[in-house]
Motif scaffolding. Structure first.
Motif, PDB file in Angstrom:
ATOM      1  N   TYR A   1       0.824  -1.207   0.000  1.00  0.00           N
ATOM      2  CA  TYR A   1       0.000   0.000   0.000  1.00  0.00           C
ATOM      3  C   TYR A   1       0.860   1.260   0.000  1.00  0.00           C
ATOM      4  O   TYR A   1       0.591   2.203  -0.744  1.00  0.00           O
ATOM      5  CB  TYR A   1      -0.931  -0.010   1.216  1.00  0.00           C
ATOM      6  CG  TYR A   1      -1.777   1.233   1.342  1.00  0.00           C
ATOM      7  CD1 TYR A   1      -2.927   1.394   0.577  1.00  0.00           C
ATOM      8  CD2 TYR A   1      -1.411   2.249   2.219  1.00  0.00           C
ATOM      9  CE1 TYR A   1      -3.699   2.538   0.683  1.00  0.00           C
ATOM     10  CE2 TYR A   1      -2.174   3.395   2.337  1.00  0.00           C
ATOM     11  CZ  TYR A   1      -3.317   3.541   1.566  1.00  0.00           C
ATOM     12  OH  TYR A   1      -4.072   4.676   1.673  1.00  0.00           O
TER      13      TYR A   1
ATOM     14  N   LEU B   1       2.093   2.925  -3.305  1.00  0.00           N
ATOM     15  CA  LEU B   1       1.189   3.660  -4.191  1.00  0.00           C
ATOM     16  C   LEU B   1       1.226   5.144  -3.836  1.00  0.00           C
ATOM     17  O   LEU B   1       0.994   5.514  -2.690  1.00  0.00           O
ATOM     18  CB  LEU B   1      -0.244   3.148  -4.057  1.00  0.00           C
ATOM     19  CG  LEU B   1      -0.504   1.732  -4.537  1.00  0.00           C
ATOM     20  CD1 LEU B   1      -1.958   1.359  -4.274  1.00  0.00           C
ATOM     21  CD2 LEU B   1      -0.181   1.596  -6.015  1.00  0.00           C
TER      22      LEU B   1
ATOM     23  N   PRO C   1      -0.294   8.841  -3.817  1.00  0.00           N
ATOM     24  CA  PRO C   1      -1.634   9.425  -3.928  1.00  0.00           C
ATOM     25  C   PRO C   1      -1.835  10.147  -5.262  1.00  0.00           C
ATOM     26  O   PRO C   1      -0.925  10.812  -5.760  1.00  0.00           O
ATOM     27  CB  PRO C   1      -1.691  10.411  -2.753  1.00  0.00           C
ATOM     28  CG  PRO C   1      -0.703   9.873  -1.764  1.00  0.00           C
ATOM     29  CD  PRO C   1       0.399   9.282  -2.608  1.00  0.00           C
TER      30      PRO C   1
ATOM     31  N   ARG D   1      -4.800   5.294  -5.807  1.00  0.00           N
ATOM     32  CA  ARG D   1      -4.922   5.672  -4.393  1.00  0.00           C
ATOM     33  C   ARG D   1      -5.172   7.173  -4.358  1.00  0.00           C
ATOM     34  O   ARG D   1      -4.437   7.950  -4.978  1.00  0.00           O
ATOM     35  CB  ARG D   1      -3.634   5.338  -3.648  1.00  0.00           C
ATOM     36  CG  ARG D   1      -3.615   5.812  -2.207  1.00  0.00           C
ATOM     37  CD  ARG D   1      -2.283   5.487  -1.565  1.00  0.00           C
ATOM     38  NE  ARG D   1      -2.128   6.229  -0.315  1.00  0.00           N
ATOM     39  CZ  ARG D   1      -0.992   6.295   0.353  1.00  0.00           C
ATOM     40  NH1 ARG D   1       0.091   5.666  -0.085  1.00  0.00           N
ATOM     41  NH2 ARG D   1      -0.925   6.982   1.463  1.00  0.00           N
ATOM     42  N   THR D   2      -6.202   7.589  -3.638  1.00  0.00           N
ATOM     43  CA  THR D   2      -6.515   9.013  -3.550  1.00  0.00           C
ATOM     44  C   THR D   2      -5.757   9.646  -2.389  1.00  0.00           C
ATOM     45  O   THR D   2      -5.174   8.952  -1.551  1.00  0.00           O
ATOM     46  CB  THR D   2      -8.023   9.229  -3.341  1.00  0.00           C
ATOM     47  OG1 THR D   2      -8.397   8.697  -2.068  1.00  0.00           O
ATOM     48  CG2 THR D   2      -8.840   8.582  -4.449  1.00  0.00           C
TER      49      THR D   2
ATOM     50  N   GLY E   1      -6.682   8.316   0.839  1.00  0.00           N
ATOM     51  CA  GLY E   1      -6.255   6.955   1.140  1.00  0.00           C
ATOM     52  C   GLY E   1      -7.131   5.864   0.556  1.00  0.00           C
ATOM     53  O   GLY E   1      -6.826   4.686   0.706  1.00  0.00           O
ATOM     54  N   GLU E   2      -8.226   6.237  -0.116  1.00  0.00           N
ATOM     55  CA  GLU E   2      -9.096   5.228  -0.720  1.00  0.00           C
ATOM     56  C   GLU E   2      -8.421   4.591  -1.936  1.00  0.00           C
ATOM     57  O   GLU E   2      -7.619   5.220  -2.618  1.00  0.00           O
ATOM     58  CB  GLU E   2     -10.432   5.853  -1.161  1.00  0.00           C
ATOM     59  CG  GLU E   2     -11.262   6.408  -0.037  1.00  0.00           C
ATOM     60  CD  GLU E   2     -10.901   7.850   0.304  1.00  0.00           C
ATOM     61  OE1 GLU E   2     -10.063   8.453  -0.384  1.00  0.00           O
ATOM     62  OE2 GLU E   2     -11.452   8.358   1.284  1.00  0.00           O
ATOM     63  N   LEU E   3      -8.779   3.340  -2.184  1.00  0.00           N
ATOM     64  CA  LEU E   3      -8.253   2.608  -3.329  1.00  0.00           C
ATOM     65  C   LEU E   3      -9.380   2.296  -4.301  1.00  0.00           C
ATOM     66  O   LEU E   3     -10.500   1.987  -3.892  1.00  0.00           O
ATOM     67  CB  LEU E   3      -7.615   1.294  -2.892  1.00  0.00           C
ATOM     68  CG  LEU E   3      -6.346   1.388  -2.069  1.00  0.00           C
ATOM     69  CD1 LEU E   3      -5.922   0.005  -1.612  1.00  0.00           C
ATOM     70  CD2 LEU E   3      -5.236   2.047  -2.864  1.00  0.00           C
TER      71      LEU E   3
ATOM     72  N   VAL F   1      -6.924  -3.609   1.163  1.00  0.00           N
ATOM     73  CA  VAL F   1      -5.600  -3.683   1.791  1.00  0.00           C
ATOM     74  C   VAL F   1      -5.681  -4.759   2.846  1.00  0.00           C
ATOM     75  O   VAL F   1      -6.590  -4.785   3.680  1.00  0.00           O
ATOM     76  CB  VAL F   1      -5.197  -2.342   2.431  1.00  0.00           C
ATOM     77  CG1 VAL F   1      -3.853  -2.477   3.130  1.00  0.00           C
ATOM     78  CG2 VAL F   1      -5.152  -1.239   1.393  1.00  0.00           C
TER      79      VAL F   1
ATOM     80  N   VAL G   1      -1.783  -4.405  -1.124  1.00  0.00           N
ATOM     81  CA  VAL G   1      -2.946  -4.100  -1.947  1.00  0.00           C
ATOM     82  C   VAL G   1      -3.289  -5.352  -2.727  1.00  0.00           C
ATOM     83  O   VAL G   1      -2.429  -5.953  -3.380  1.00  0.00           O
ATOM     84  CB  VAL G   1      -2.650  -2.934  -2.917  1.00  0.00           C
ATOM     85  CG1 VAL G   1      -3.819  -2.705  -3.869  1.00  0.00           C
ATOM     86  CG2 VAL G   1      -2.323  -1.677  -2.145  1.00  0.00           C
TER      87      VAL G   1
END
Length: 113
Positions: free
Chosen positions: A15, A18, A20, A37-38, A41-43, A103, A108
């Motif tokens: 994770y 990645l 952002p 990944r924003t 923190g969202e995927l 995650v 991921v």
């Protein structure tokens, strides 16, 4: 009664690797998948193939939003796709597949059918 998760999850990367608002591409179950990944923190994971150019480039798209909807704009012709549904927000009849992503123990993982 417990429902078992029978999807096949594939580890893509750690994770923390990645960045952002940047995408990466991975081969999962024979499918090219774009993972994002924003800043929050969202995927999100969707097919890497841009249906307008037929090129596998969505992972290199520009991550943003339209209102509250997280999006990616294709680097080819700039059509914008929802990271939630895969719907093209410029031409709503066009969709790209979305995939489950999670995650687990810092890895991921993506599941494709």
């Amino acid at each position: 009664m417990t429902v078992l998760d029978v999807r096949l999850w594939t580890v893509v990367c750690r994770y923390d690797r990645l960045l952002p608002e940047r995408g990466v591409a991975a081969l999962v179950g024979g499918e090219q998948v774009a993972i994002f990944r924003t800043f929050g923190g969202e995927l999100y994971a969707l097919a890497n193939r841009d249906p307008f150019s037929d090129a596998y480039v969505l992972s290199r798209g520009i991550v943003g939003s339209r209102g509250a909807v997280p999006t990616v704009a294709s680097p080819m012709h700039k059509q914008v796709f929802s990271l939630l549904t895969g719907e093209c927000l410029d031409e709503p009849v066009v969709l790209v597949p979305v995939y489950d992503v999670r995650v687990r123990d810092g890895d991921v993982e993506v599941a494709v059918p």
